[in-house]
Design an enzyme around this catalytic site. Structure first.
Site, PDB file in Angstrom:
ATOM      1  N   GLU A 110      -5.292   8.991   4.707  1.00  0.00           N
ATOM      2  CA  GLU A 110      -5.141  10.015   5.092  1.00  0.00           C
ATOM      3  C   GLU A 110      -4.797  11.200   4.210  1.00  0.00           C
ATOM      4  O   GLU A 110      -5.640  12.392   4.709  1.00  0.00           O
ATOM      5  CB  GLU A 110      -3.673  10.077   5.763  1.00  0.00           C
ATOM      6  N   LYS A 154     -10.804 -12.949  10.691  1.00  0.00           N
ATOM      7  CA  LYS A 154      -9.913 -12.210  11.459  1.00  0.00           C
ATOM      8  C   LYS A 154     -10.139 -12.796  13.025  1.00  0.00           C
ATOM      9  O   LYS A 154     -11.359 -12.982  13.386  1.00  0.00           O
ATOM     10  CB  LYS A 154     -10.213 -10.902  11.503  1.00  0.00           C
ATOM     11  N   ARG A 158       2.021  10.868   6.214  1.00  0.00           N
ATOM     12  CA  ARG A 158       1.407  10.605   4.931  1.00  0.00           C
ATOM     13  C   ARG A 158       0.765  11.821   4.017  1.00  0.00           C
ATOM     14  O   ARG A 158       0.466  11.681   2.830  1.00  0.00           O
ATOM     15  CB  ARG A 158       0.816   9.325   4.969  1.00  0.00           C
TER      16      ARG A 158
HETATM   17  C1  LIG Z   1      -0.970   4.505   6.590  1.00  0.00           C
HETATM   18  C2  LIG Z   1      -1.495   3.909   7.853  1.00  0.00           C
HETATM   19  N1  LIG Z   1      -2.623   4.306   8.315  1.00  0.00           N
HETATM   20  C3  LIG Z   1      -3.123   3.570   9.333  1.00  0.00           C
HETATM   21  C4  LIG Z   1      -2.481   2.452   9.894  1.00  0.00           C
HETATM   22  C5  LIG Z   1      -3.248   2.053  11.105  1.00  0.00           C
HETATM   23  N2  LIG Z   1      -3.635   0.489  10.806  1.00  0.00           N
HETATM   24  C6  LIG Z   1      -2.711  -0.486  11.328  1.00  0.00           C
HETATM   25  S1  LIG Z   1      -3.528  -1.852  10.675  1.00  0.00           S
HETATM   26  C7  LIG Z   1      -4.776  -1.037  10.106  1.00  0.00           C
HETATM   27  C8  LIG Z   1      -5.947  -2.052   9.561  1.00  0.00           C
HETATM   28  C9  LIG Z   1      -5.313  -2.904   8.629  1.00  0.00           C
HETATM   29  O1  LIG Z   1      -6.305  -3.575   7.910  1.00  0.00           O
HETATM   30  P1  LIG Z   1      -6.210  -4.873   6.706  1.00  0.00           P
HETATM   31  O2  LIG Z   1      -5.138  -4.245   5.774  1.00  0.00           O
HETATM   32  O3  LIG Z   1      -7.660  -5.060   6.333  1.00  0.00           O
HETATM   33  O4  LIG Z   1      -5.522  -6.070   7.517  1.00  0.00           O
HETATM   34  P2  LIG Z   1      -6.084  -7.071   8.617  1.00  0.00           P
HETATM   35  O5  LIG Z   1      -5.360  -6.322   9.903  1.00  0.00           O
HETATM   36  O6  LIG Z   1      -7.394  -6.915   8.558  1.00  0.00           O
HETATM   37  O7  LIG Z   1      -5.279  -8.220   8.340  1.00  0.00           O
HETATM   38  C10 LIG Z   1      -4.541   0.223  10.304  1.00  0.00           C
HETATM   39  C11 LIG Z   1      -5.636   0.942   9.774  1.00  0.00           C
HETATM   40  C12 LIG Z   1      -1.373   2.242   9.041  1.00  0.00           C
HETATM   41  N3  LIG Z   1      -0.722   1.074   9.852  1.00  0.00           N
HETATM   42  N4  LIG Z   1      -1.022   3.002   8.037  1.00  0.00           N
END
Ligand SMILES: Cc1ncc(C[n+]2csc(CCOP(=O)(O)OP(=O)(O)O)c2C)c(N)n1
Length: 609
Positions: free
Chosen positions: A357, A271, A385
């Site tokens: 959630e 990342k 959600r």
């Molecule tokens: C249902 C939901 N909860 C929380 C979020 C906030 N959120 C956006 S990106 C993220 C992390 C995503 O991590 P990952 O899937 O590992 O992808 P990366 O950014 O590390 O590539 C979160 C928690 C969201 N987009 N949707």
């Protein structure tokens, strides 16, 4: 040197040699750092998937295969390769390029989300309905969410289709990934030696030999052990591969391209790759960034004299915990909710449950059943959600969960999927729950303190805007009454949150002869205050940053009808079905009727001034 701004579609990638592919990756990375440093945006997630996205378009033809980017926040290289580099100067700006997948922007944008973990279910639908092959690119944090797990469980037992799930494993969500599945992934990742060896072998041996070895290994393994959660779910597991090394990545993709069963391809990426401050980040600061100085990694606009509502609430919780025992739960938004200090000081009382959630809400309900005070912090948009769990498990059972709803109202650059303009409609229809919104920092603290003293589910909404830093008394408390901020003779304004403060200033500045009422409790309403307002028979103007469906406005109308009043009542908010796009808060405010001048026009028009 590639002319990124003149790319029309991704087909050119297929004609590049390895050296050129690597140059392309480096140039895209430099382009992303340069542009995101000016506009802000999702930096780290995008820097991590540059090679993966290029390799995908090298091996697969997007006319034949649909690529679904989960959440969609990591789609910037996809946007560049599909002809949108020129528009990056306007990334996340009003009228510019969306920071997420957007079907109106391009035929290559297949699946819009913004909320995580939906890509696997979406691809199940697309593949079963169209027979078109789909690839889901999903992060290690998003794949742990219940929706994604439901999708995997479903797809793993479907015969006759060959979906591909690419697990982009960077060991991070916004902050470090959490949960037992992370431990399972750690086992799958193996040692650095293992991944390195795999890289070398991939380069040396032809694909047919790899596929054969893979199948033999799998049959032997199945005889003695089942330690691969994805294989147990019915996926043929390939990996882990170094997702930032383009050659083995292309080979791995070519290998899975010919398979006829559900595939899970596990790739390990870094990342924030290619920019030292984002590579080193573990706190989530570089997940989503404001414009920043590339040399130092520091934001260009320093807000040292300002504090966000998230930080205000986090500071309050740290103070409160000194004298009161309670737990805090957050679903994967520890960084955004500024909960690091609470976590550091009270690790036994803090639970980051990952993107979960629904689980977070039911777990909070469980704590309340066990007579433990609990604060559940979610963004308004993601609380959607957990609608059923907040309704059925918390509200129906009348359990004392204090629900902090961050980013309520318009949110700015994230746009349509992240607007916090539905939770009032959602919550006001639920039994037992008290729903509030403070107008300022003091009232926020007052409402949290009040919430701790009572016995019911209690929601406190707060917006994404910033406040002036100030000395605060963390012991103050306020009740659910509606204070009158000023008295006038020509009409009455009712609103809540920072909007009511703004309206009060505007009324003063413009010498409008109006009463302004702060309806800080949306449920229950202060019936004495409302009765007094209605008894004047003056017109009432209700301002709410929510869609006009089942909100305070409806409650006021109902009350008026039931009690036989005849006041004219006007609503200023958002029509159900409205699509509020992305842009800076100010731009979005002014475009959707939320600027000072729009407020004034509305008041003048409705009062026929
Ligand atoms: C249902 C939901 N909860 C929380 C979020 C906030 N959120 C956006 S990106 C993220 C992390 C995503 O991590 P990952 O899937 O590992 O992808 P990366 O950014 O590390 O590539 C979160 C928690 C969201 N987009 N949707």
């Amino acid at each position: 040197m590639f002319d990124l701004e003149n790319i029309k579609d991704p087909s050119f990638v297929k004609s590049l040699n390895v050296k050129e592919l690597k140059v392309l990756a480096e140039e895209i990375r430099a382009f992303l750092i340069e542009n995101i440093s000016k506009t802000g945006g999702h930096l780290s997630s995008n820097l991590g998937v540059v090679e993966l996205t290029i390799a995908l378009y090298y091996v697969f033809d997007p006319k034949e295969v649909d690529v679904l980017f989960d959440v969609g926040h990591q789609c910037y290289t996809h946007k560049i390769l599909t002809g949108r580099a020129k528009e990056f100067k306007q990334l996340r700006q009003f009228g510019g390029l969306s920071g997420y997948i957007n079907r109106e922007e391009s035929e290559y944008d297949i699946w819009e989300s913004g909320h995580s973990s939906t890509s696997i279910s979406a691809m199940s639908g697309i593949m079963l309905a169209s027979k078109k092959r789909c690839i889901s690119v999903i992060g290690d944090s998003s794949i742990m969410n219940g929706v994604a797990m439901e999708g995997l469980t479903f797809l793993g037992q479907i015969k006759g289709i060959n979906p591909v799930v690419i697990l982009n494993d960077n060991k991070m969500g916004i902050t470090k990934s959490v949960g037992a599945l992370t431990r399972a992934l750690t086992r799958l990742r193996g040692s650095k030696f293992h991944v390195g060896l795999k890289r070398v072998l991939t380069k040396i041996f032809p694909n047919w030999l790899h596929v054969a070895c893979h199948k033999i290994k799998r049959s032997f393994k199945a005889l003695i052990q089942k330690d691969n959660v994805f294989e147990d779910l019915g996926f043929d597991y390939y990996g882990p591969y170094d997702g930032n090394d383009i050659v083995p990545l292309i080979k791995a993709l070519k290998r899975i391209k010919i398979q006829k069963e559900p595939i899970l391809l596990h790739v390990l990426t870094k990342k924030g790759k290619g920019y030292a401050p984002s590579e080193a980040d573990t706190t989530g600061n570089f997940h989503g960034v404001e414009p920043f100085d590339i040399k130092t990694g520091k934001p260009l606009v320093s807000c040292d004299d300002k504090i966000s509502y998230s930080k205000l609430v986090a500071n309050y919780l740290v103070e409160k915990r000194k004298t009161k025992e309670f737990k805090v739960i957050t679903p994967a938004t520890k960084a955004g909710a500024k909960l690091d200090e609470f976590n550091d000081k009270y690790p036994k009382d803090f639970y980051d449950v990952g993107i979960a959630e629904e689980h977070a809400a039911v777990m909070a309900a469980g704590m309340a059943i066990a007579k433990t005070d609990v604060v559940l912090l979610m963004y308004s948009t993601f609380a959607q959600r957990a609608y059923d769990e907040i309704l059925n498990d918390i509200a129906r059972q009348d359990l004392k969960v204090i629900l902090g709803l961050d980013r309520a109202g318009i949110v700015g650059e994230d746009g349509i999927t992240h607007q916090g303009i539905y939770d009032v409609s959602m919550l006001l229809s639920m039994p037992n729950i008290i729903v509030t919104m403070p107008k300022d920092a003091e009232e926020a603290i007052g409402l949290f303190n009040y919430a701790f003293t009572q016995k019911h589910p209690f929601a406190i909404r707060y917006p994404r805007c910033k406040l002036q830093k100030q000395e605060l008394d963390y012991n103050q408390i306020c009740d659910l009454s509606w204070p009158t901020l000023r008295i006038g003779k020509k009409g009455i304004i009712i609103s809540y949150g920072p909007d009511v403060e703004r309206l009060n200033h505007l009324v003063e500045e413009n010498n409008f002869d109006l009463t302004v009422i702060n309806a800080r409790s949306l449920k229950p309403i202060d019936s004495d205050a409302l009765e007094n307002a209605l008894a004047t028979n003056l017109p009432i103007l209700v301002f709410e940053q929510n869609v006009a469906s089942g909100t305070l406005y409806s409650k006021i109308l109902e009350y008026k009808e039931e009690h036989g009043y005849t006041n004219k009542i006007f609503f200023h908010g958002f029509k159900p079905g409205i699509e509020i796009t992305f842009g800076s808060l100010d731009e979005v405010y002014s475009h959707y009727g939320w600027s000072d001048s729009e407020f004034i026009n509305f008041i003048k028009e409705k009062l026929s001034w």
